[in-house]
Write a protein that holds these residues in place. Structure first.
Motif, PDB file in Angstrom:
ATOM      1  N   PHE A  23       0.839  -1.191   0.000  1.00  0.00           N
ATOM      2  CA  PHE A  23       0.000   0.000   0.000  1.00  0.00           C
ATOM      3  C   PHE A  23       0.879   1.247   0.000  1.00  0.00           C
ATOM      4  CE2 PHE A  23      -2.540  -3.299   1.983  1.00  0.00           C
ATOM      5  CZ  PHE A  23      -3.715  -3.200   1.252  1.00  0.00           C
ATOM      6  N   PRO A  24       0.402   2.326  -0.603  1.00  0.00           N
ATOM      7  CA  PRO A  24       1.209   3.555  -0.583  1.00  0.00           C
ATOM      8  C   PRO A  24       1.325   4.100   0.841  1.00  0.00           C
ATOM      9  CG  PRO A  24      -0.957   3.984  -1.522  1.00  0.00           C
ATOM     10  CD  PRO A  24      -0.857   2.500  -1.316  1.00  0.00           C
ATOM     11  N   SER A  25       2.424   4.752   1.107  1.00  0.00           N
ATOM     12  CA  SER A  25       2.642   5.343   2.424  1.00  0.00           C
ATOM     13  C   SER A  25       1.747   6.567   2.576  1.00  0.00           C
ATOM     14  CB  SER A  25       4.107   5.738   2.577  1.00  0.00           C
ATOM     15  OG  SER A  25       4.313   6.328   3.825  1.00  0.00           O
TER      16      SER A  25
END
Length: 71
Positions: A23-25
């Motif tokens: 998942f993107p930060s």
């Protein structure tokens, strides 16, 4: 450190390694919410540290200014 603390920290570390990379930060704080949870549980114990971690996660949203927030 108690066994429940070690278990909780192990689960969080597992999340960091196995799930989080996909998942993107998006965490608006430093340290990240999961790292904050590890620090808080280690410092304050499972109940108090866990509660602090939950409150931190609830504050981590797009309208939060974020920033540096140590455990």
């Amino acid at each position: 450190m108690s066994r429940p603390q070690k278990l909780a920290i192990g689960l969080i570390k597992g999340y960091q390694v196995a799930i989080s990379p996909f998942f993107p930060s998006t965490c608006r704080f430093y340290p990240t919410c999961s790292e904050y949870a590890v620090q808080a549980i280690g410092k304050y114990g499972l109940m108090r540290g866990g509660l602090r971690a939950v409150r931190r996660v609830l504050r981590c949203h797009p309208f939060s200014p974020g920033g540096y927030d140590p455990a």
